[in-house]
Design an enzyme around this catalytic site. Structure first.
Site, PDB file in Angstrom:
ATOM      1  N   ASN A 127      -6.578  -2.655   1.671  1.00  0.00           N
ATOM      2  CA  ASN A 127      -6.553  -4.115   1.781  1.00  0.00           C
ATOM      3  C   ASN A 127      -7.978  -4.615   1.963  1.00  0.00           C
ATOM      4  O   ASN A 127      -8.774  -4.009   2.701  1.00  0.00           O
ATOM      5  CB  ASN A 127      -5.743  -4.564   2.997  1.00  0.00           C
ATOM      6  CG  ASN A 127      -4.252  -4.522   2.759  1.00  0.00           C
ATOM      7  OD1 ASN A 127      -3.791  -4.392   1.637  1.00  0.00           O
ATOM      8  ND2 ASN A 127      -3.486  -4.634   3.833  1.00  0.00           N
TER       9      ASN A 127
ATOM     10  N   ARG B 190       0.821  -1.222   0.000  1.00  0.00           N
ATOM     11  CA  ARG B 190       0.000   0.000   0.000  1.00  0.00           C
ATOM     12  C   ARG B 190       0.852   1.270   0.000  1.00  0.00           C
ATOM     13  O   ARG B 190       0.577   2.192  -0.782  1.00  0.00           O
ATOM     14  CB  ARG B 190      -0.972  -0.028   1.186  1.00  0.00           C
ATOM     15  CG  ARG B 190      -2.150  -0.972   0.992  1.00  0.00           C
ATOM     16  CD  ARG B 190      -3.042  -1.012   2.202  1.00  0.00           C
ATOM     17  NE  ARG B 190      -2.325  -1.478   3.379  1.00  0.00           N
ATOM     18  CZ  ARG B 190      -2.790  -1.406   4.614  1.00  0.00           C
ATOM     19  NH1 ARG B 190      -3.976  -0.869   4.842  1.00  0.00           N
ATOM     20  NH2 ARG B 190      -2.081  -1.875   5.631  1.00  0.00           N
TER      21      ARG B 190
END
Length: 758
Positions: free
Chosen positions: A48, A30
């Protein structure tokens, strides 16, 4: 003159949704996406969820973003697929990292990774807040699988949940520019786990000859000085491990080079993020002879955790003239599984270790060190655990979710989800209650992190195996798969071999469909159908399971099969039971028989005077392999009749000549390779294939595996060796699962509702 028109630059604002699947949680994915989007001046978000990572990006020319996430992904990421959907632009002005979404998991957690270069630097930098901290980590290294109970991979789902982050760690955790952004195990001396004893005390005790149990990433190690005969002898006595080799840990690759003759491929494995134990050629005289008695190779491992590095640095200060080397073996009483719990360590290790060092970060999933070697020019597993589990094997197509329970030796469990097969960490032999509990624990944890609904259980054909009892305990339809078929199916599955495939299963023992002991099998496999196309010439198996522990029995049996029991007199000088067994054969004693190549190795090792009684599994074969220098073939040393490969001419030659040592090892290995290649060539021709899958425990023999693969290529065949899972019983669960799925799908296609297989 014609004008060349430049391709117009895309100037329209577009929005794309990207679904990224693979190992993309807990690896810094990320923050990588965040930085990449800002670099490309794109708006949107990343988060996520249960399927992996979801990204939406908006801006000019967003297609280049999708290309970049594949080519520039973090080193621990593994991208299986990127699905792209065009959306209407929304006019967003910035890029954000959003909170994770719950749901049924279709993603996976990464494997544990060795300490990275940046964390190593901080560990030894007095100006860093992580200086000397034995639990330093970031998104590029540290524990993953061993601390995670469920997905998505967030701190609350790990054993770090009980540690509240200090202000500095909390700031790193939420800063997308930090290497520790959402590094779930992030901690420092102010807020994180701690060791029960100072590192300096550990080093001093080891320097003084003590045995120390140290809790690590996947469980406890037992450490002692690898140059101290007395310490190693004491460890062997306390651990009830008479001669089985120990692994040796060193600080870095420079220290490893002083102990072994390393190839580039071996150095690559030793320094990889997985940091396995690697079998390498030892330099004589550098370590105690008690580390690996009777063997020319040792298992080396490079320090992979911050605590290990601190320990070696302290040992180097105490003995600056010689790089320290430590025996590093799994902490467990003989035959029991790895110890990972603090209270359990006090109970089970107090009679072995002089000092037990714990820490207060729980290990959710215990995992031994993985063990590897280079075979036929590429890495191969001996034991697959920490550093690799739970990375999946891609089966190439979707199928039903099954759980396969492996065998009772070198046990692993396999769970399939979609097109992927997930093999558990090494469990080991299921010969005690602790091991059976560990198998259940490993299976439960694997199912938890995969979030699957199981449809079938798969097990071995042997009705008395404890692993079969586990398969029956799930309350699912149970399907047995023959042991050697599973070995071949595992190789075919990982290489995604199209049918048909000729399989050579070269192994120690497995129950055959005819009720006898198999272990040297030629199998013809076409999809879910298979047949036994040939075998090694069966030998008597006097004493049943005792023959596997006492190679002298197989030596006498092989001479009986060759009609020269009189040659057993040479063995009689070394073992008192030989004369009695020979006399029983002379009186017409009948015994079970076996086609096992493992037992043939035992027989020839005994006849050649290498090993009459084994103290650990495979000892005779390993010591015999260690004697090989230049394999050579005995003309007429084997015969092939109706698919049966017969090495009795070779056995007679060795016995009659009284050949021993390197001469015997060279002749046996060379003739064995030639005979197996000739046998496979005839079988492949009959089947109409060039694909040969090589599996079974005997493929751990590097001389045999490398030589046979080369010989098969010279015959115009394509050999396939196990690469993603062990060739031994540690890979059987994968083969069980893969074959069972083929049977299930074939039966469903034919309309059968409750398929079974064998």
């Amino acid at each position: 003159m014609a004008r060349v028109l430049a391709r117009p630059i895309e100037s329209r604002v577009r929005r794309l949704r990207l679904r990224v699947r693979g190992t993309v949680q807990g690896v810094g994915f990320r923050p990588f996406v965040y930085r990449l989007a800002r670099e490309m001046r794109l708006s949107g978000f990343v988060l996520n969820d249960s399927e992996g990572v979801l990204i939406e990006i908006e801006g000019l020319d967003p297609d280049r973003f999708g290309e970049a996430i594949r080519t520039r992904a973090p080193p621990l990421a593994r991208i299986d697929a990127v699905d792209v959907l065009e959306l209407p632009p929304t006019g967003g002005g910035r890029f954000e990292i959003l909170d994770s979404l719950d749901g049924r998991s279709a993603t996976r957690i990464g494997a544990d990774a060795a300490i990275c270069a940046e964390c190593r630097r901080e560990l030894t930098d007095p100006g860093s807040r992580f200086f000397g901290y034995p639990f330093v980590n970031c998104t590029q290294c540290g524990p993953r699988f061993t601390i995670t109970s469920a997905l998505p991979y967030d701190r609350a789902q790990t054993s770090m949940a009980s540690f509240s982050m200090c202000d500095a760690c909390a700031a790193d955790y939420v800063d997308p520019e930090s290497r520790r952004f959402h590094a779930e195990p992030v901690a420092c001396p102010e807020c994180g786990p701690s060791l029960s004893h100072p590192v300096a005390e550990l080093a001093a005790r080891l320097e003084g000859g003590a045995i120390v149990a140290l809790k690590g990433v996947g469980g406890f190690h037992l450490f002692c000085d690898a140059r101290n005969d007395a310490a190693i002898a004491r460890l062997r006595r306390r651990k009830a491990r008479e001669e089985k080799p120990f692994a040796v840990m060193v600080r870095d690759i420079a220290a490893a080079r002083q102990l072994a003759q390393l190839t580039d491929a071996e150095e690559f494995l030793l320094t990889s993020p997985a940091s396995p134990i690697v079998l390498v050629e030892a330099v004589a005289g550098k370590l105690s002879n008690l580390v690996a008695p009777g063997l020319g190779r040792i298992g080396l491992i490079v320090a992979y955790s911050p605590a290990h590095l601190l320990l070696f640095d302290e040992l180097s200060r105490l003995s600056p003239h010689c790089p320290p080397a430590l025996v590093a073996t799994s902490a467990n009483p003989g035959g029991e599984p790895l110890v990972a719990d603090n209270a359990d360590a006090e109970l089970r290790l107090s009679a072995i270790a002089d000092l037990i060092v714990t820490h207060d970060r729980d290990i959710v999933a215990r995992a031994d060190d993985s063990v590897m070697q280079i075979v036929d020019g590429a890495p191969a597993f001996i034991r697959r655990a920490r550093g690799f589990v739970p990375e999946p094997v891609d089966l190439g197509a979707d199928g039903p979710s099954v759980i396969a329970t492996g065998t009772d030796f070198k046990n692993t469990v396999c769970v399939t989800r979609g097109r992927e097969a997930f093999l558990s960490q090494h469990v080991g032999g299921l010969d005690n209650a602790e091991a059976i509990r560990f198998q259940r624990e490993a299976a439960t944890h694997l199912c938890s992190i995969l979030d699957v609904t199981l449809e079938f259980a798969v097990c071995d054909l042997h009705p008395d195996f404890r692993s079969v009892r586990m398969g029956e305990s799930f309350g699912l339809p149970v399907m047995p798969v023959q042991h050697h078929l599973a070995h071949v199916a595992a190789v075919a599955a990982e290489h995604r071999l199209a049918e048909p495939v000729l399989g050579l299963a070269l192994d120690g023992h497995g129950l055959g469909t005819d009720g006898s002991s198999w272990g040297g099998e030629m199998l013809a496999v076409e999809g879910h159908r298979w047949l036994r196309a040939g075998s090694l010439m069966p030998l008597p198996l006097p004493g049943g399971d005792r023959a596997a522990r006492e190679p002298w029995r197989m030596g006498v049996a092989a001479l009986q099969a060759a009609n020269r029991i009189d040659l057993a007199r040479a063995l009689e000088l070394a073992h008192s039971g030989v004369a009695r067994l020979a006399a029983m054969f002379n009186r017409g004693m009948r015994t079970p028989v076996t086609s096992s190549l493992g037992r043939l190795f035992d027989a020839v090792a005994a006849i050649s005077g290498v090993r009459l009684v084994q103290t650990y599994e495979g000892q005779a074969a390993m010591e015999f392999e260690a004697l090989v220098r230049a394999p050579r073939c005995l003309p007429g040393g084997y015969a092939i009749n109706d698919g049966v490969l017969d090495f009795r001419p070779l056995i007679l030659c060795l016995a009659e000549a009284g050949m021993c040592g390197t001469d015997a090892a060279d002749l046996f290995h060379g003739t064995l390779i030639a005979g197996l290649a000739d046998w496979a060539a005839s079988g492949a021709a009959s089947l109409g294939t060039r694909q040969v899958a090589l599996g079974g425990g005997c493929m751990m023999n590097r001389v045999l595996a490398t030589g046979l693969a080369q010989a098969l290529r010279e015959c115009g065949l394509e050999p396939y060796l196990p690469r993603l899972v062990p060739a031994n019983d540690g890979g059987v669960a994968l083969g069980q699962a893969a074959h069972a799925r083929q049977v299930i799908m074939a039966k469903r296609a034919s309309g059968e509702q409750s398929p079974t297989c064998a």
